[in-house]
Design an enzyme around this catalytic site. Structure first.
Site, mmCIF file in Angstrom:
data_model
loop_
_atom_site.group_PDB
_atom_site.id
_atom_site.type_symbol
_atom_site.label_atom_id
_atom_site.label_comp_id
_atom_site.label_asym_id
_atom_site.label_seq_id
_atom_site.Cartn_x
_atom_site.Cartn_y
_atom_site.Cartn_z
ATOM 1 N N TYR A 152 0.832 -1.206 0.000
ATOM 2 C CA TYR A 152 0.000 0.000 0.000
ATOM 3 C C TYR A 152 0.866 1.255 0.000
ATOM 4 C CZ TYR A 152 -3.130 3.630 1.816
ATOM 5 O OH TYR A 152 -3.836 4.800 1.996
ATOM 6 N N ALA A 153 1.840 1.320 0.906
ATOM 7 C CA ALA A 153 2.686 2.505 1.011
ATOM 8 C C ALA A 153 3.508 2.719 -0.263
ATOM 9 C CB ALA A 153 3.601 2.388 2.225
ATOM 10 N N ALA A 154 3.995 1.636 -0.846
ATOM 11 C CA ALA A 154 4.771 1.758 -2.083
ATOM 12 C C ALA A 154 3.917 2.345 -3.208
ATOM 13 C CB ALA A 154 5.326 0.404 -2.495
ATOM 14 N N SER A 155 2.670 1.904 -3.306
ATOM 15 C CA SER A 155 1.802 2.413 -4.368
ATOM 16 C C SER A 155 1.470 3.885 -4.149
ATOM 17 C CB SER A 155 0.505 1.585 -4.453
ATOM 18 O OG SER A 155 -0.330 1.781 -3.316
ATOM 19 N N LYS A 156 1.259 4.275 -2.899
ATOM 20 C CA LYS A 156 0.943 5.672 -2.614
ATOM 21 C C LYS A 156 2.175 6.565 -2.742
ATOM 22 C CE LYS A 156 -3.490 5.518 -1.652
ATOM 23 N NZ LYS A 156 -4.504 6.253 -2.455
ATOM 24 N N ILE A 185 -8.997 8.250 7.376
ATOM 25 C CA ILE A 185 -10.231 8.982 7.080
ATOM 26 C C ILE A 185 -11.382 8.337 7.839
ATOM 27 C CG2 ILE A 185 -11.790 9.779 5.262
ATOM 28 C CD1 ILE A 185 -9.478 9.559 3.290
#
Length: 234
Positions: A152-156, A185
């Protein structure tokens, strides 16, 4: 009276997307609401302030050709595309042992590829007009990734690098490109997934929408290549 801005909002039936659509419509923009869902999207558009809003349901944003065709339809009906608020994304937490190719591809496809596809779709019209604004959603984890969020962090993080590169490439065409980095959120989905969390420190969809709406407004014409944190009280 000036012609209202035409702003495409992807993920418009979702939490941040619907908040952005409502806010932009209330401020006089013509909203092009894009989502896979049909009925929720039609209900949203029916409730928006103003008139002339457009429903684009069932568009596969992972398909660059479909994105381009949608942008062409919008251009044909509205005459211009002034802004893109891209809120489509997904989240999965997994340790390294559970991060298989399927999870990696899902994060990169939904979070990164759709951002690229939509930018490529709207840029030709914006270049021709000599103006435009693009804003997407990255995440705070893109700067400092905690355990279990590697994919997730890599994609963001890649969304931020994409934003920086496109901003530099398009600034001569009068097009700004920015992204926002919300912390958690406050959505029904996140409340269900984290029932014991202190939600007072989360950011609301309306807070995210406010920043994104600003970044596609004329008031933000001097801002490009930025990754704006939205952390609330977290």
């Amino acid at each position: 009276m000036s012609t209202p801005s035409v702003v495409i909002v992807t993920g418009a039936a979702g939490n941040a997307g619907s908040a952005a659509a409502r806010l932009l419509a209330a401020r006089g923009a013509t909203v092009v609401a894009v989502d896979r869902a049909v009925e929720p999207l039609q209900a949203l558009v029916g409730a928006l302030a103003g008139s002339g809003h457009i429903v684009e349901a069932g568009v596969d944003l992972t398909d660059a050709t479909a994105c381009a065709a949608m942008a062409e339809r919008v251009l044909a009906s509205s005459g211009h595309i002034d802004g893109l608020v891209h809120t489509v994304g997904t989240f999965r937490a997994a340790p390294l042992s559970d991060t298989d190719d399927g999870l990696w591809d899902l994060m990169m496809t939904v979070n990164l590829k759709t951002t690229l596809n939509m930018a490529r779709a709207v840029v030709p019209a914006m270049r021709k007009a000599g103006r435009g604004a693009i804003v997407s959603i990255a995440a705070g984890a893109a700067l400092k990734a905690p355990s279990g969020l590697a994919a997730y962090a890599a994609s963001k993080s890649a969304v931020i690098r994409l934003t920086e590169s496109l901003a530099d490439e398009l600034k001569g065409d009068g097009i700004t490109v920015n992204t926002v980095m919300p912390s958690t959120i406050d959505t029904p989905q996140n409340r269900a997934a984290m029932p014991d969390a202190d939600t007072s420190k989360w950011v609301t969809p309306d807070q995210v929408a406010e920043v994104m709406a600003f970044l596609v407004s004329p008031g933000a014409s001097g801002v490009t290549g930025a990754a704006v944190p939205i952390t609330g009280r977290g």
